[in-house]
Scaffold this active site. Structure first.
Site, PDB file in Angstrom:
ATOM      1  N   ARG A  60       0.825  -1.212   0.000  1.00 21.79           N
ATOM      2  CA  ARG A  60       0.000   0.000   0.000  1.00 21.79           C
ATOM      3  C   ARG A  60       0.861   1.264   0.000  1.00 21.79           C
ATOM      4  O   ARG A  60       0.488   2.262  -0.607  1.00 21.79           O
ATOM      5  CB  ARG A  60      -0.942  -0.003   1.194  1.00 21.79           C
ATOM      6  CG  ARG A  60      -2.027  -1.030   0.999  1.00 21.79           C
ATOM      7  CD  ARG A  60      -2.950  -1.085   2.171  1.00 21.79           C
ATOM      8  NE  ARG A  60      -4.080  -1.947   1.857  1.00 21.79           N
ATOM      9  CZ  ARG A  60      -4.803  -2.573   2.763  1.00 21.79           C
ATOM     10  NH1 ARG A  60      -4.527  -2.426   4.039  1.00 21.79           N
ATOM     11  NH2 ARG A  60      -5.803  -3.333   2.400  1.00 21.79           N
ATOM     12  N   GLY A 108      -9.969  -9.654  -2.446  1.00 26.70           N
ATOM     13  CA  GLY A 108      -8.833 -10.199  -1.709  1.00 26.70           C
ATOM     14  C   GLY A 108      -8.396 -11.589  -2.116  1.00 26.70           C
ATOM     15  O   GLY A 108      -7.212 -11.823  -2.351  1.00 26.70           O
ATOM     16  N   GLY A 162     -13.504  -4.119  -0.791  1.00 21.68           N
ATOM     17  CA  GLY A 162     -14.891  -3.654  -0.762  1.00 21.68           C
ATOM     18  C   GLY A 162     -15.165  -2.562  -1.783  1.00 21.68           C
ATOM     19  O   GLY A 162     -16.222  -2.547  -2.421  1.00 21.68           O
TER      20      GLY A 162
END
Ligand code: AMP
Length: 416
Positions: free
Chosen positions: A34, A373, A396
């Site tokens: 990330r 995921g 999501g």
């Protein structure tokens, strides 16, 4: 405004990133994907001669200060990756002075936004059933605006590069954008790529389009399946959810995973596919196991004839061929959810067949998007991440985007 068209020279940019990285017991980062994902955006601001104010959440501290989720733990790692000593503001709502003192090329990282309940904007300590809940909610929305206004006051422009939280209307992901005019707010590079990838499968579709939906439950994927039904040519359904379809058609599924309250829904999906001319591909055989474990005994059986005491844990050899055939020649591919319990090494063949077919189609010019995921974990497990077009970073958020929902984080900037 777009990030490429903006000149950050002499400007302060406040950037919402997703630095919600996993940490081990010693507070060391175990996967820095990330952070790496946000670097192009952060470096563009610095290269132009701008200053950076970085903000993020970490974990779920539920509106309270909690050292376990302090972003101070990642300051060194971010400094190292950016090549700049990052300053730290220990209270994200009291960083005005530190922000004002920033010079071009300097970087300030704010403490975890979710230490304040205003970030998520949900009233704390009051039950939804409580008659006073609505008033508490209204009051919280007002303080959320104040919180967002404070964050906005630190900078001249706002960038959202946190796709993972783009489906939330939080202070830092959406509300803050209200305090910048259209010329001073923009998506970061990572967000631009994610939005483009979703557009490729929902708007600028090259045909044939094959979507592969897998995973354990049909109930969590129904929104996507229904939205895709109007767009795809081939729809492969695989994984645990298919036993609900087998049972709905009168098949025997032994002790396979099933949602008994979704049998009608399964039949309805099949009818919808027929009515819309979608080629719905369901497996014809499966690898059944006598136990939910990697070392279970196995046998290949027809999908609707699983013996008592056995459960389907992977796609069978015939099914794998059917899946590969529906992927071959596709020009647009979406894969969400594995075809079996891929976490067990002995039940990866179905997912691997899908991954290989996608890699082949991609090498022949298809656009392939892998998201959610588990399919990402799957493609990484097979070492095939560089053989597909795009791997989404948003769980999501990606799923909601594919369902056709407008993401608040994107809408706040693009006004859609
Ligand atoms: P989901 O979170 O719904 O996308 O589902 C992903 C999970 O589904 C993975 O952990 C898989 O192990 C699981 N899964 C896939 N196929 C099966 C199956 N046949 N039986 C039980 N679990 C499955």
């Amino acid at each position: 405004m777009t990030i490429d068209n903006y000149n950050f020279a002499g400007k302060k940019a406040i950037v919402r990133v997703d630095f919600n990285v996993p940490l081990n017991e010693e507070g060391k980062i175990t996967d820095d994907t990330r952070i790496r994902g946000a670097l192009p955006t952060l470096k563009k601001v610095l290269a132009d001669g701008g200053a950076l104010i970085i903000m993020s959440h970490m974990g779920k501290p539920k509106g309270k200060v909690n050292a376990k989720y302090s972003l101070s733990q990642i300051v060194d790692a971010v400094s190292e990756k950016l090549g700049v000593a990052v300053q730290f503001a220990p209270d994200c709502a009291k960083a005005a002075e530190a922000a004002a003192a920033l010079k071009p090329g300097e970087v300030l990282m704010l403490e975890n936004l979710r230490f304040y309940p205003e970030e998520e904007g949900k009233p704390v300590g009051i039950d939804k059933e409580d008659p006073a809940y609505n008033d508490a909610k209204k009051a919280m929305k007002e303080s959320q605006k104040e919180f967002a206004k404070t964050l906005a006051s630190y900078a001249d422009c706002y960038i959202n590069d946190a796709f993972g939280t783009a489906h939330r209307r939080h202070a830092s992901t959406a509300v803050v954008a209200d305090y910048f005019d259209a010329d001073n707010k923009m998506l970061g590079y990572l967000m631009e790529k994610e939005v483009q990838a979703v557009d490729n499968i929902l708007k600028d579709i090259k045909r044939p389009f094959t979507a592969i939906m897998g995973g354990s439950k049909v109930s969590t994927k129904i929104g996507i399946i229904e939205n895709l039904m109007d767009k795809v040519d081939n729809l492969i359904l695989c994984g645990g959810m298919t036993y609900t379809f087998a049972k709905a058609q009168g098949g025997h599924i032994g002790k396979s995973i099933v949602e008994d309250d979704k049998l009608e829904l399964a039949l309805d999906i099949m009818a919808q596919a027929k009515a819309k001319g979608v080629n719905l591909v369901l497996g014809t055989d499966c690898v059944a196991a006598d136990d939910f474990s990697n070392d279970a005994n196995t046998q290949v059986v027809p999908a609707g004839a699983i013996p008592e005491g056995w459960e389907g844990l992977d796609a069978g050899p015939e099914t794998r061929k059917l899946f590969a055939a529906a992927i071959e020649g596709a020009k647009t591919i979406l894969w969400n959810g594995p075809a079996g319990v891929f976490e067990f090494d002995n039940f990866t063949d179905g997912s691997r067949a899908i991954a290989e077919a996608i890699a082949k189609a991609t090498s022949e010019g298809a656009f392939s998007l892998i998201g959610g995921g588990d399919s990402v974990a799957c493609i990484n497990k097979f070492g095939m991440a560089d053989k597909v077009s795009y791997i989404s970073t948003g769980g999501g958020a990606l799923l909601e985007a594919i369902e056709g929902k407008v993401l608040p984080g994107v809408a706040a900037i693009k006004g859609e």
